[in-house]
Enzyme design. Structure first.
Site, PDB file in Angstrom:
ATOM      1  N   THR A 200       0.825  -1.204   0.000  1.00  0.00           N
ATOM      2  CA  THR A 200       0.000   0.000   0.000  1.00  0.00           C
ATOM      3  C   THR A 200       0.862   1.259   0.000  1.00  0.00           C
ATOM      4  O   THR A 200       1.980   1.244   0.513  1.00  0.00           O
ATOM      5  CB  THR A 200      -0.986   0.010   1.191  1.00  0.00           C
ATOM      6  N   ARG A 201       0.306   2.337  -0.606  1.00  0.00           N
ATOM      7  CA  ARG A 201       0.957   3.651  -0.537  1.00  0.00           C
ATOM      8  C   ARG A 201      -0.046   4.674  -0.015  1.00  0.00           C
ATOM      9  O   ARG A 201       0.143   5.871  -0.135  1.00  0.00           O
ATOM     10  CB  ARG A 201       1.510   4.091  -1.898  1.00  0.00           C
ATOM     11  N   HIS A 205      -8.057   1.804   5.903  1.00  0.00           N
ATOM     12  CA  HIS A 205      -9.301   1.998   6.652  1.00  0.00           C
ATOM     13  C   HIS A 205      -9.944   0.633   6.906  1.00  0.00           C
ATOM     14  O   HIS A 205      -9.325  -0.397   6.687  1.00  0.00           O
ATOM     15  CB  HIS A 205     -10.221   2.935   5.871  1.00  0.00           C
ATOM     16  N   HIS A 208      -9.855  -2.086   4.162  1.00  0.00           N
ATOM     17  CA  HIS A 208      -8.552  -2.742   3.949  1.00  0.00           C
ATOM     18  C   HIS A 208      -8.312  -3.807   5.030  1.00  0.00           C
ATOM     19  O   HIS A 208      -7.762  -4.873   4.757  1.00  0.00           O
ATOM     20  CB  HIS A 208      -7.423  -1.712   3.991  1.00  0.00           C
ATOM     21  N   ARG A 294      -7.121  -3.874  -7.878  1.00  0.00           N
ATOM     22  CA  ARG A 294      -7.567  -3.273  -9.131  1.00  0.00           C
ATOM     23  C   ARG A 294      -6.598  -2.131  -9.469  1.00  0.00           C
ATOM     24  O   ARG A 294      -6.257  -1.340  -8.615  1.00  0.00           O
ATOM     25  CB  ARG A 294      -8.982  -2.727  -8.920  1.00  0.00           C
TER      26      ARG A 294
END
Length: 576
Positions: A200-201, A205, A208, A294
């Site tokens: 992740t970057r 929340h 996730h 995605r």
């Protein structure tokens, strides 16, 4: 025998550990060699070469490996690798440092001048950047990495293997920065055998958390939250805020299910090619599964609104090389909230007619900016608290008012009166940067040529931006006669907060007529050269936020106009 997957290529290339016995002699040698000071992106790449994150690489790619990766997604020896890892240099650097095959060159950290490694040059070559842009990144000239390739990356690449001297020094979150060997040892210690890595970057929340827990439960696995803290996409939330979010979220996982490690990667936002690279890196760090979302590692859309990559291109690319990668792909399912049952579910499993709720990234940013509520079903209170600390609402943000006009136009009087008015309202410090004061304190060596005036205004912009970043209100009142200089200054200041240009359009005749200090008279007599309005031009702002005129309005009236402008922008909280 470890139950974790073998590193890519079979052996973890931990050059720091390999070269530790020779460290003293390598350091001694490095002090005598010509040194190349690395850029931030080169440092990120170097760190992951040295610690084995880019295994099987043992250095920067030579021409043969580079061409293989660009054309066939493979190194010269046939091993799968999808992103060119190159050391770019200029002709000037090649000449000054005598970079040629067989030469040994020290690689140095720009932050502290420490020697990190020695490269033995294999070759120096000129890449076909057009081909690299098309084959690796898709070819769209608006892609941030393609812009970097043509505008920032230098003309030649240097290939060669490295001898490691020092690992990079970090001063933030040191305890969370695991090398591949350290992370593997950590998993062994915990007895983890199946690990789902999540790249992740962005902040995480509830969706996730639900997604990663679900992925782990389905596979009887544990979760590695593995965020990128090197270089990400311009405009991303800074990594300090993000890491505080991940730390706040961690206790929300079932006991002992998740670990957090930071990855010092310089992302290319390269979509399908980048997804393969991410999978290789996670395998090297000991993960058995990797979640691919995605538009994974895609930079979004270009100016025409077209996505750079198809939504599932990355998943298909990794699936294609699945057997060689030796890491299982977990397709990322979009999660949505079902308010009637207070739970999250994958979008494709929601029955028709069932009510769903979601908050987009744009809507979240709006809520942070305005201070609007962020519901608990979307994010945990402790996560929202971290985000609010880093994204104060409008009424707590810094801003700059730039007053521009002739000498004695009334801009100094307006600035002083505005400062007093804003100081009545607690909660934000107000700083005044008057033209003469700045000239005296910051720019005493500058004259009044066009270049010096430009330099003076850019200094004001730098100071204003730093103050606004810290939440202050800044009132700057230089003459600032040139439109181009004002535009450049505005860009600098807008990086830290809103900027409002107020043109104090008091006519020159009025400024001169009411001049009690006699400076205009002295300029007319030729005693002062380069005086704006007398023998130097003033260019009216083409698009000011406000135009005022002291010959027609009172100072009180003008200050009220500025306050109303700030209030309409949500910058002045009335205490409710």
């Amino acid at each position: 025998m470890s139950s974790l997957p073998q590193p890519h290529g079979g052996v973890l290339k931990d050059l720091i550990a390999r070269d530790q016995p020779r460290r003293a002699e390598l350091w001694k040698e490095s002090e005598k060699l010509p040194a190349l000071v690395l850029t931030e992106r080169q440092l990120c790449d170097l760190e992951l070469i040295l610690n084995g994150g880019f295994s099987p690489l043992e250095g920067f790619m030579n021409e043969q490996d580079y061409n293989g990766v660009v054309e066939n997604v493979r190194l010269a020896n046939g091993v799968l690798f999808s992103i060119p890892i190159t050391l770019d240099v200029t002709q000037k650097q090649i000449d000054e440092l005598s970079i040629k095959p067989g030469a040994r060159i020290t690689l140095r950290d720009f932050r502290d001048d420490r020697n990190l490694a020695i490269i033995t040059v294999d070759d120096v070559y000129k890449p076909n950047k057009e081909k690299e842009a098309k084959e690796v990144l898709g070819g769209d000239p608006e892609h941030p990495a393609i812009k970097y390739l043509f505008n920032t990356a230098k003309e030649f690449y240097v290939g060669g293997k490295l001898d490691a001297i020092n690992k990079l020094d970090h001063y933030d979150y040191v305890g969370l920065r695991y090398t591949p060997a350290e992370l593997r040892a950590h998993f062994e210690k915990l007895g983890w055998t199946k690990i789902v890595a999540f790249q992740t970057r962005n902040p995480m929340h509830r969706a996730h958390r639900e997604l990663t827990v679900r992925a782990a439960r389905d596979r009887q696995a544990n979760v590695l939250i593995h965020p990128v803290v090197g270089l990400t996409k311009p405009g991303d939330i800074d990594h300090f805020t993000r890491v505080r979010v991940y730390q706040a979220l961690l206790p929300r996982y079932p006991n002992g299910m998740a670990a957090l490690g930071l990855l010092p990667l310089a992302m290319r936002m390269g979509g399908p090619r980048e997804a393969i690279w991410h999978a290789i890196i996670r395998k090297n760090h000991g993960a058995t599964h990797f979640i691919i979302g995605r538009d994974h590692a895609g930079p979004g859309s270009n100016s025409k609104g077209e996505e750079f990559y198809g939504p599932y291109d990355a998943q298909h690319a990794v699936e294609k090389y699945k057997s060689e990668l030796g890491i299982e792909v977990v397709p990322f399912q979009m999660m949505t909230y079902l308010p009637d049952t207070d739970e999250y579910a994958p979008v494709d499993q929601v029955k028709p007619g069932v009510k769903t709720l979601n908050i987009s990234g744009t809507d979240l940013r709006r809520r942070l900016r305005t201070g609007a509520a962020i519901p608990e079903w979307f994010s945990y209170p402790e996560v929202v608290k971290v985000l609010r600390e880093s994204h104060p609402p409008r009424a707590k943000q810094g801003f700059t008012i730039l007053l521009t006009g002739y000498t004695n136009s009334g801009k100094d009087a307006i600035a002083r009166a505005l400062q007093v008015t804003l100081n009545q309202q607690a909660g934000r410090s107000t700083t005044l940067l008057l033209g003469e004061q700045v000239r005296h304190e910051l720019s005493s060596e500058l004259g009044f040529s066009k270049e010096d005036r430009h330099k003076n205004l850019q200094r004001i912009a730098f100071v204003a931006a730093e103050l606004a970043r810290a939440g202050a209100a800044v009132i700057a009142a230089p003459i600032a006669p040139f439109e181009y200089s004002r535009k450049v200054a505005k860009v600098t200041m807008e990086a830290s907060g809103s900027v409002y240009v107020v043109h104090v359009a008091t006519p020159l005749e009025y400024c001169e007529k009411t001049d009690k200090r006699g400076v205009y008279a002295r300029a007319r007599r030729g005693e002062i050269k380069g005086f704006t309005g007398v023998d130097d031009p003033y260019e009216n702002p083409s698009n000011p936020d406000l135009t005022v005129d002291v010959s027609k309005q009172s100072i009180r009236n003008i200050v009220h106009e500025i306050v109303l402008l700030l209030e309409s922008q949500g910058l002045l909280d009335n205490g409710h």
